[in-house]
Design an enzyme around this catalytic site. Sequence first.
Site, PDB file in Angstrom:
ATOM      1  N   ASN A  64      -6.236  -3.111  -1.897  1.00  0.00           N
ATOM      2  CA  ASN A  64      -6.174  -1.688  -2.265  1.00  0.00           C
ATOM      3  C   ASN A  64      -4.802  -1.345  -2.847  1.00  0.00           C
ATOM      4  O   ASN A  64      -4.273  -0.257  -2.605  1.00  0.00           O
ATOM      5  CB  ASN A  64      -6.484  -0.819  -1.039  1.00  0.00           C
TER       6      ASN A  64
ATOM      7  N   LYS B  29      -9.042   1.583  15.308  1.00  0.00           N
ATOM      8  CA  LYS B  29      -7.640   1.879  15.649  1.00  0.00           C
ATOM      9  C   LYS B  29      -7.463   1.894  17.165  1.00  0.00           C
ATOM     10  O   LYS B  29      -6.490   1.377  17.712  1.00  0.00           O
ATOM     11  CB  LYS B  29      -7.217   3.229  15.055  1.00  0.00           C
TER      12      LYS B  29
ATOM     13  N   SER C 156      -3.674   6.136  14.161  1.00  0.00           N
ATOM     14  CA  SER C 156      -4.047   7.369  13.472  1.00  0.00           C
ATOM     15  C   SER C 156      -4.407   8.447  14.475  1.00  0.00           C
ATOM     16  O   SER C 156      -4.929   8.153  15.567  1.00  0.00           O
ATOM     17  CB  SER C 156      -5.276   7.079  12.601  1.00  0.00           C
TER      18      SER C 156
ATOM     19  N   GLY D 120       0.820  -1.218   0.000  1.00  0.00           N
ATOM     20  CA  GLY D 120       0.000   0.000   0.000  1.00  0.00           C
ATOM     21  C   GLY D 120       0.848   1.260   0.000  1.00  0.00           C
ATOM     22  O   GLY D 120       2.081   1.217  -0.135  1.00  0.00           O
TER      23      GLY D 120
ATOM     24  N   TYR E 105     -14.053   3.597  12.010  1.00  0.00           N
ATOM     25  CA  TYR E 105     -12.643   3.458  11.588  1.00  0.00           C
ATOM     26  C   TYR E 105     -11.727   3.858  12.751  1.00  0.00           C
ATOM     27  O   TYR E 105     -10.812   3.114  13.129  1.00  0.00           O
ATOM     28  CB  TYR E 105     -12.369   4.326  10.349  1.00  0.00           C
TER      29      TYR E 105
ATOM     30  N   TYR F 258      -0.448   8.423  13.067  1.00  0.00           N
ATOM     31  CA  TYR F 258      -0.129   9.280  11.925  1.00  0.00           C
ATOM     32  C   TYR F 258      -1.084  10.458  11.881  1.00  0.00           C
ATOM     33  O   TYR F 258      -2.288  10.288  12.054  1.00  0.00           O
ATOM     34  CB  TYR F 258      -0.325   8.571  10.585  1.00  0.00           C
ATOM     35  N   PHE F 259      -0.566  11.614  11.497  1.00  0.00           N
ATOM     36  CA  PHE F 259      -1.435  12.745  11.178  1.00  0.00           C
ATOM     37  C   PHE F 259      -1.793  12.623   9.671  1.00  0.00           C
ATOM     38  O   PHE F 259      -2.256  11.564   9.286  1.00  0.00           O
ATOM     39  CB  PHE F 259      -0.814  14.049  11.682  1.00  0.00           C
TER      40      PHE F 259
HETATM   41  P1  NAD Z   1      -3.377   1.533   1.710  1.00  0.00           P
HETATM   42  O1  NAD Z   1      -4.782   1.135   1.484  1.00  0.00           O
HETATM   43  O2  NAD Z   1      -2.640   2.174   0.587  1.00  0.00           O
HETATM   44  O3  NAD Z   1      -2.520   0.294   2.209  1.00  0.00           O
HETATM   45  C1  NAD Z   1      -3.084  -0.760   2.963  1.00  0.00           C
HETATM   46  C2  NAD Z   1      -2.616  -2.071   2.357  1.00  0.00           C
HETATM   47  O4  NAD Z   1      -3.206  -3.136   3.117  1.00  0.00           O
HETATM   48  C3  NAD Z   1      -3.069  -2.256   0.900  1.00  0.00           C
HETATM   49  O5  NAD Z   1      -1.985  -2.689   0.108  1.00  0.00           O
HETATM   50  C4  NAD Z   1      -4.151  -3.329   0.989  1.00  0.00           C
HETATM   51  O6  NAD Z   1      -4.187  -4.139  -0.183  1.00  0.00           O
HETATM   52  C5  NAD Z   1      -3.707  -4.102   2.208  1.00  0.00           C
HETATM   53  N1  NAD Z   1      -4.814  -4.805   2.868  1.00  0.00           N
HETATM   54  C6  NAD Z   1      -6.044  -4.336   3.168  1.00  0.00           C
HETATM   55  N2  NAD Z   1      -6.776  -5.283   3.776  1.00  0.00           N
HETATM   56  C7  NAD Z   1      -5.983  -6.374   3.886  1.00  0.00           C
HETATM   57  C8  NAD Z   1      -6.159  -7.676   4.406  1.00  0.00           C
HETATM   58  N3  NAD Z   1      -7.331  -8.059   4.949  1.00  0.00           N
HETATM   59  N4  NAD Z   1      -5.134  -8.549   4.355  1.00  0.00           N
HETATM   60  C9  NAD Z   1      -3.951  -8.198   3.789  1.00  0.00           C
HETATM   61  N5  NAD Z   1      -3.723  -6.978   3.265  1.00  0.00           N
HETATM   62  C10 NAD Z   1      -4.731  -6.084   3.306  1.00  0.00           C
HETATM   63  O7  NAD Z   1      -3.373   2.497   3.001  1.00  0.00           O
HETATM   64  P2  NAD Z   1      -2.221   3.423   3.587  1.00  0.00           P
HETATM   65  O8  NAD Z   1      -2.610   4.844   3.359  1.00  0.00           O
HETATM   66  O9  NAD Z   1      -0.893   2.958   3.150  1.00  0.00           O
HETATM   67  O10 NAD Z   1      -2.429   3.150   5.137  1.00  0.00           O
HETATM   68  C11 NAD Z   1      -1.698   2.156   5.831  1.00  0.00           C
HETATM   69  C12 NAD Z   1      -2.194   2.092   7.247  1.00  0.00           C
HETATM   70  O11 NAD Z   1      -2.051   3.374   7.856  1.00  0.00           O
HETATM   71  C13 NAD Z   1      -3.657   1.708   7.399  1.00  0.00           C
HETATM   72  O12 NAD Z   1      -3.787   0.845   8.511  1.00  0.00           O
HETATM   73  C14 NAD Z   1      -4.338   3.024   7.657  1.00  0.00           C
HETATM   74  O13 NAD Z   1      -5.521   2.849   8.413  1.00  0.00           O
HETATM   75  C15 NAD Z   1      -3.278   3.774   8.431  1.00  0.00           C
HETATM   76  N6  NAD Z   1      -3.419   5.239   8.338  1.00  0.00           N
HETATM   77  C16 NAD Z   1      -3.454   5.821   7.100  1.00  0.00           C
HETATM   78  C17 NAD Z   1      -3.627   7.210   7.007  1.00  0.00           C
HETATM   79  C18 NAD Z   1      -3.713   7.889   5.659  1.00  0.00           C
HETATM   80  O14 NAD Z   1      -4.228   9.003   5.589  1.00  0.00           O
HETATM   81  N7  NAD Z   1      -3.206   7.292   4.573  1.00  0.00           N
HETATM   82  C19 NAD Z   1      -3.727   7.994   8.161  1.00  0.00           C
HETATM   83  C20 NAD Z   1      -3.654   7.356   9.409  1.00  0.00           C
HETATM   84  C21 NAD Z   1      -3.492   5.971   9.480  1.00  0.00           C
HETATM   85  N1  UFG Z   2     -11.511  18.555   2.530  1.00  0.00           N
HETATM   86  C1  UFG Z   2     -12.150  19.374   1.598  1.00  0.00           C
HETATM   87  N2  UFG Z   2     -12.522  18.830   0.406  1.00  0.00           N
HETATM   88  C2  UFG Z   2     -12.304  17.526   0.086  1.00  0.00           C
HETATM   89  C3  UFG Z   2     -11.658  16.694   1.047  1.00  0.00           C
HETATM   90  C4  UFG Z   2     -11.290  17.237   2.261  1.00  0.00           C
HETATM   91  O1  UFG Z   2     -12.354  20.562   1.853  1.00  0.00           O
HETATM   92  O2  UFG Z   2     -12.664  17.093  -1.011  1.00  0.00           O
HETATM   93  C5  UFG Z   2     -11.053  19.142   3.811  1.00  0.00           C
HETATM   94  C6  UFG Z   2     -11.644  18.492   5.045  1.00  0.00           C
HETATM   95  O3  UFG Z   2     -12.861  19.103   5.382  1.00  0.00           O
HETATM   96  C7  UFG Z   2     -10.525  18.716   6.074  1.00  0.00           C
HETATM   97  C8  UFG Z   2      -9.242  18.686   5.239  1.00  0.00           C
HETATM   98  O4  UFG Z   2      -9.659  18.922   3.893  1.00  0.00           O
HETATM   99  O5  UFG Z   2     -10.643  20.014   6.615  1.00  0.00           O
HETATM  100  C9  UFG Z   2      -8.520  17.348   5.305  1.00  0.00           C
HETATM  101  O6  UFG Z   2      -9.427  16.296   4.954  1.00  0.00           O
HETATM  102  P1  UFG Z   2      -8.929  14.805   4.670  1.00  0.00           P
HETATM  103  O7  UFG Z   2     -10.127  13.997   4.329  1.00  0.00           O
HETATM  104  O8  UFG Z   2      -7.815  14.822   3.688  1.00  0.00           O
HETATM  105  O9  UFG Z   2      -8.272  14.359   6.048  1.00  0.00           O
HETATM  106  P2  UFG Z   2      -8.918  14.188   7.500  1.00  0.00           P
HETATM  107  O10 UFG Z   2      -8.036  14.927   8.436  1.00  0.00           O
HETATM  108  O11 UFG Z   2     -10.355  14.541   7.517  1.00  0.00           O
HETATM  109  O12 UFG Z   2      -8.811  12.630   7.730  1.00  0.00           O
HETATM  110  C10 UFG Z   2      -7.588  11.949   7.435  1.00  0.00           C
HETATM  111  C11 UFG Z   2      -7.909  10.492   7.108  1.00  0.00           C
HETATM  112  C12 UFG Z   2      -8.359   9.774   8.329  1.00  0.00           C
HETATM  113  C13 UFG Z   2      -7.348   9.929   9.402  1.00  0.00           C
HETATM  114  C14 UFG Z   2      -7.104  11.390   9.685  1.00  0.00           C
HETATM  115  C15 UFG Z   2      -6.035  11.585  10.720  1.00  0.00           C
HETATM  116  O13 UFG Z   2      -8.928  10.408   6.135  1.00  0.00           O
HETATM  117  O14 UFG Z   2      -8.476   8.423   8.032  1.00  0.00           O
HETATM  118  O15 UFG Z   2      -6.691  12.038   8.482  1.00  0.00           O
HETATM  119  O16 UFG Z   2      -4.904  10.857  10.390  1.00  0.00           O
HETATM  120  F1  UFG Z   2      -7.804   9.330  10.513  1.00  0.00           F
END
Ligand code: NAD
Ligand code: UFG
Length: 332
Positions: free
Chosen positions: A35, A152, A124, A10, A148, A176-177
């Site tokens: 994904n 976590k 997260s 991912g 979600y 993570y932020f």
């Molecule tokens: P991503 O979807 O790109 O990566 C997740 C990976 O996990 C993918 O490759 C997917 O194929 C794999 N996966 C999903 N379900 C699975 C399963 N049941 N078995 C095996 N593999 C599986 O997401 P990412 O952005 O790289 O996020 C990684 C992690 O960080 C996640 O746990 C997510 O919740 C967490 N996180 C992400 C963000 C963000 O904004 N990207 C913020 C905070 C936390």
């Molecule tokens: N926003 C818009 N337009 C869009 C999408 C977002 O104005 O099309 C705004 C939102 O209202 C927010 C900011 O952009 O003010 C950031 O939004 P994101 O959806 O990019 O991020 P969030 O902070 O809402 O949430 C993300 C992830 C969550 C994670 C969180 C903290 O989606 O999964 O960051 O890590 F939990």
Amino acid sequence: MRIAVTGGAGYIGSHTCTLLLAAGHDVLIIDNFNNSKSDVLDRIEKVAGVRPRINQTDITQADALSAVFSDYRPDAVLHFAGLKAVGEAVENPLEYYRVNVGGSVSLFQAMENVGCNKIVFSSSATVYGDPDQVPIVENHPLRPTNPYGQSKRYVEKILEDWGQANSNLAAVNLRYFNPFGAHPTALLGENPQGIPNNLMPYVAQVATGQAAELLVFGDDYDTPDGTGVRDYIHVMDLAAAHLKALDLTVRKAGVKAINVGTGNGYSVMQMINAFKRASNREIPYRVVDRRPGDIAECVADPSFAFELLGWKSELGLERMCADAWSYQNSLK
Ligand code: NAD
Ligand code: UFG
């Protein structure tokens, strides 16, 4: 070390794998490609010069996962695999708990079976919910506002409880932020399927003309320009934090939660302008109502990460936007 990386194909996992391989670790990615795509393995290999091992297993398949662990016998686990779309989690909470919580329990069981007790978990900032104050410190109350975020929080709690029962467990919950940006080679980045849920992947699609305009969700928040403020962190900085967290699991047992952010907050309007500068493209936008469940501001106090891991972010907003733009262009 032998490192099992769930979800390593991912967005965040793939960037982290390049650093693990470059540091000389043996890496086994466990991913069901729910994904992601398998061509990411070629890209990781191009960047790191070494190909990671891959096992296409679903983490919720406990027996299959245990068999992978009995065979590979990892020294440590980086656990990225899971589902991450907030809206989807509200609509289908059981699936989110099945994969994110159930899958994590299967994973911890597989680890315990082979005596593996070092883990870094992708938590997260969403575990904090609507913060009482920013910047947010780790001992801020945890009150996630959607399934979600709850998933976590539950996994963090399960690790805490496991740590109570097993004094050898070394677990780091990285909160993570807002990850953004791409690998500087433009070989790896975030390429969401369908309409992006998050702000910056959407902005990138508007810049290329794939999407007509950005909808700005509210400009009446109590922030300097009224739009939501977040702590955006370069995915390579985030990847580097994982290697530091892995070092901590080697040095010290115990269960820790650590913020991974920059400490700098930027509004939606500031992000649009930064991406405009990086891409030299117009980003048409329209202000609409607030998105239900959104909060005004979410910014990390990252000082504990520096104290405990010796990690701090190094790459700023310009670099995040420039790298994301190069990656977006590479997709054409
Ligand atoms: P991503 O979807 O790109 O990566 C997740 C990976 O996990 C993918 O490759 C997917 O194929 C794999 N996966 C999903 N379900 C699975 C399963 N049941 N078995 C095996 N593999 C599986 O997401 P990412 O952005 O790289 O996020 C990684 C992690 O960080 C996640 O746990 C997510 O919740 C967490 N996180 C992400 C963000 C963000 O904004 N990207 C913020 C905070 C936390
Ligand atoms: N926003 C818009 N337009 C869009 C999408 C977002 O104005 O099309 C705004 C939102 O209202 C927010 C900011 O952009 O003010 C950031 O939004 P994101 O959806 O990019 O991020 P969030 O902070 O809402 O949430 C993300 C992830 C969550 C994670 C969180 C903290 O989606 O999964 O960051 O890590 F939990």
